[in-house]
Motif scaffolding. Structure first.
Motif, PDB file in Angstrom:
ATOM      1  N   GLY A  15      -0.099  -3.485   3.385  1.00  0.00           N
ATOM      2  CA  GLY A  15       0.676  -2.679   4.309  1.00  0.00           C
ATOM      3  C   GLY A  15       1.696  -1.821   3.619  1.00  0.00           C
ATOM      4  N   SER A  16       2.186  -0.876   4.394  1.00  0.00           N
ATOM      5  CA  SER A  16       3.189   0.049   3.867  1.00  0.00           C
ATOM      6  C   SER A  16       4.526  -0.119   4.572  1.00  0.00           C
ATOM      7  CB  SER A  16       2.691   1.485   4.042  1.00  0.00           C
ATOM      8  OG  SER A  16       2.561   1.776   5.433  1.00  0.00           O
ATOM      9  N   ARG A  47      -4.463   9.674  -2.105  1.00  0.00           N
ATOM     10  CA  ARG A  47      -4.281  10.647  -1.019  1.00  0.00           C
ATOM     11  C   ARG A  47      -3.373  11.777  -1.433  1.00  0.00           C
ATOM     12  NH1 ARG A  47      -2.759   6.460   3.856  1.00  0.00           N
ATOM     13  NH2 ARG A  47      -4.367   4.985   3.262  1.00  0.00           N
ATOM     14  N   GLU A  87      -1.146  -1.214  -4.476  1.00  0.00           N
ATOM     15  CA  GLU A  87      -2.309  -0.351  -4.206  1.00  0.00           C
ATOM     16  C   GLU A  87      -1.787   1.070  -4.023  1.00  0.00           C
ATOM     17  OE1 GLU A  87      -4.728  -1.523  -0.761  1.00  0.00           O
ATOM     18  OE2 GLU A  87      -5.179   0.589  -0.442  1.00  0.00           O
ATOM     19  N   VAL A  90       0.887  -1.177   0.000  1.00  0.00           N
ATOM     20  CA  VAL A  90       0.000   0.000   0.000  1.00  0.00           C
ATOM     21  C   VAL A  90       0.921   1.221   0.000  1.00  0.00           C
ATOM     22  CG1 VAL A  90      -1.781   1.243   1.276  1.00  0.00           C
ATOM     23  CG2 VAL A  90      -1.763  -1.263   1.293  1.00  0.00           C
ATOM     24  N   LYS A 145     -12.026  -5.557   3.122  1.00  0.00           N
ATOM     25  CA  LYS A 145     -10.874  -4.983   3.823  1.00  0.00           C
ATOM     26  C   LYS A 145     -11.258  -4.795   5.285  1.00  0.00           C
ATOM     27  CE  LYS A 145      -8.428  -0.525   3.928  1.00  0.00           C
ATOM     28  NZ  LYS A 145      -7.197   0.053   3.389  1.00  0.00           N
ATOM     29  N   THR A 193      -5.714  -4.429   6.675  1.00  0.00           N
ATOM     30  CA  THR A 193      -4.644  -3.442   6.528  1.00  0.00           C
ATOM     31  C   THR A 193      -4.785  -2.427   7.656  1.00  0.00           C
ATOM     32  OG1 THR A 193      -5.711  -1.681   5.261  1.00  0.00           O
ATOM     33  CG2 THR A 193      -4.955  -3.554   3.997  1.00  0.00           C
ATOM     34  N   GLY A 194      -3.683  -1.757   7.922  1.00  0.00           N
ATOM     35  CA  GLY A 194      -3.695  -0.724   8.949  1.00  0.00           C
ATOM     36  C   GLY A 194      -2.889  -1.168  10.152  1.00  0.00           C
ATOM     37  N   GLY A 195      -1.648  -0.689  10.209  1.00  0.00           N
ATOM     38  CA  GLY A 195      -0.795  -0.990  11.361  1.00  0.00           C
ATOM     39  C   GLY A 195      -0.102  -2.337  11.325  1.00  0.00           C
ATOM     40  N   ILE A 196      -0.185  -3.031  10.203  1.00  0.00           N
ATOM     41  CA  ILE A 196       0.483  -4.342  10.122  1.00  0.00           C
ATOM     42  C   ILE A 196       1.971  -4.111   9.816  1.00  0.00           C
ATOM     43  CG2 ILE A 196       0.553  -6.567   8.910  1.00  0.00           C
ATOM     44  CD1 ILE A 196      -2.426  -6.253   8.362  1.00  0.00           C
ATOM     45  N   PHE A 213     -10.335  -2.819   8.306  1.00  0.00           N
ATOM     46  CA  PHE A 213      -9.531  -1.607   8.466  1.00  0.00           C
ATOM     47  C   PHE A 213     -10.076  -0.717   9.563  1.00  0.00           C
ATOM     48  CE2 PHE A 213      -8.899   2.897   7.476  1.00  0.00           C
ATOM     49  CZ  PHE A 213      -7.514   2.946   7.413  1.00  0.00           C
TER      50      PHE A 213
HETATM   51  C1  3PG Z   1      -4.190   2.089   4.323  1.00  0.00           C
HETATM   52  O1  3PG Z   1      -3.812   3.158   4.813  1.00  0.00           O
HETATM   53  O2  3PG Z   1      -5.081   1.961   3.504  1.00  0.00           O
HETATM   54  C2  3PG Z   1      -3.562   0.853   4.765  1.00  0.00           C
HETATM   55  O3  3PG Z   1      -4.270   0.474   5.862  1.00  0.00           O
HETATM   56  C3  3PG Z   1      -2.110   0.957   5.060  1.00  0.00           C
HETATM   57  O4  3PG Z   1      -1.891   0.964   6.418  1.00  0.00           O
HETATM   58  P1  3PG Z   1      -0.421   0.998   6.999  1.00  0.00           P
HETATM   59  O5  3PG Z   1       0.238   2.228   6.392  1.00  0.00           O
HETATM   60  O6  3PG Z   1      -0.632   1.115   8.484  1.00  0.00           O
HETATM   61  O7  3PG Z   1       0.285  -0.256   6.583  1.00  0.00           O
END
Ligand code: 3PG
Length: 208
Positions: free
Chosen positions: A178-179, A44, A40, A15, A128, A156-159, A130
């Motif tokens: 994830g990023s 933003r 992805e 991501v 998703k 996703t989110g914080g992984i 999230f």
């Molecule tokens: C997002 O922001 O869509 C994803 O959840 C990415 O989350 P992360 O940056 O915490 O991996």
């Protein structure tokens, strides 16, 4: 359009937040060469649509999609730039109607059982989850998936690297996003060697 079949080649989806379209192709090639099968690009930044188009045109062997999709008109915009899928942090009826009418595969976001059941009624079996870690992570997803056995999730989110294996070990998890292996500082410094190394490590977790 459920996106269940799109992420079978690689279970970890990068991501990314691209601030400068000039790096999009190099980043996409780096991720592809390190074993990623998709990317992805989050909507933003001002250049996100341009970045999607450059990747779709110049790195056709990497499946490019749009993340942070939240308005119905964005479905047509990403389709025009060559995106193959959309990911949204949550979902409204308008957004879902746009995705279905334009046949854009969508991974809609959900955080509660009611949201998940509603999306399932609209035909979305892959959702998703999230923001995954903030919602309670692996134990929460396990608890939610018990009474919703037909659903699959794309948390996703914080992984991060330490958590990825636990998510991928859940039967209800198809893939994760994830990023953590595309850190903003490395992108800013054009440190593609560093991103490649982190991505190879991440893809190793996905393959294990
Ligand atoms: C997002 O922001 O869509 C994803 O959840 C990415 O989350 P992360 O940056 O915490 O991996």
């Amino acid at each position: 359009m459920d996106a269940s079949k799109l992420f079978s080649k690689s279970r970890i989806v990068p991501v990314v937040v691209i601030e400068d379209a000039a790096i999009a192709v190099d980043l996409a090639k780096t991720l592809r060469d390190a074993g990623a099968a998709s990317i992805e690009v989050t909507l933003r930044t001002a250049c996100a649509l341009e970045a999607i188009e450059l990747i779709a045109q110049q790195v056709p062997d990497l499946l490019v999609g749009a993340g942070s999709v939240r308005r119905p008109e964005q479905i047509a915009q990403i389709a025009a730039r060559g995106a193959s899928f959309a990911v949204s942090p949550g979902a409204t009826e308008l957004l879902i109607d746009a995705a279905i009418s334009q046949q854009m595969p969508l991974v809609p976001g959900a955080a509660t059982a009611s949201e998940m059941i509603r999306l399932s009624e609209r035909g979305y079996q892959l959702q998703k989850f999230f923001p995954a870690e903030m919602l309670g992570g692996v134990p929460m997803l396990k608890a939610l998936s018990g009474p919703l056995p037909e659903l699959k999730f794309f948390p996703t989110g914080g992984i991060n690297a330490a958590l990825a294996k636990d998510y991928l070990g859940l039967a209800c998890v198809s893939c994760i996003g994830g990023s953590w292996f595309v850190p903003a500082a490395m992108l800013r410094d054009r440190d593609f060697a560093g991103i490649r190394k982190l991505t190879v490590e991440a893809m190793g977790i996905g393959a294990a």
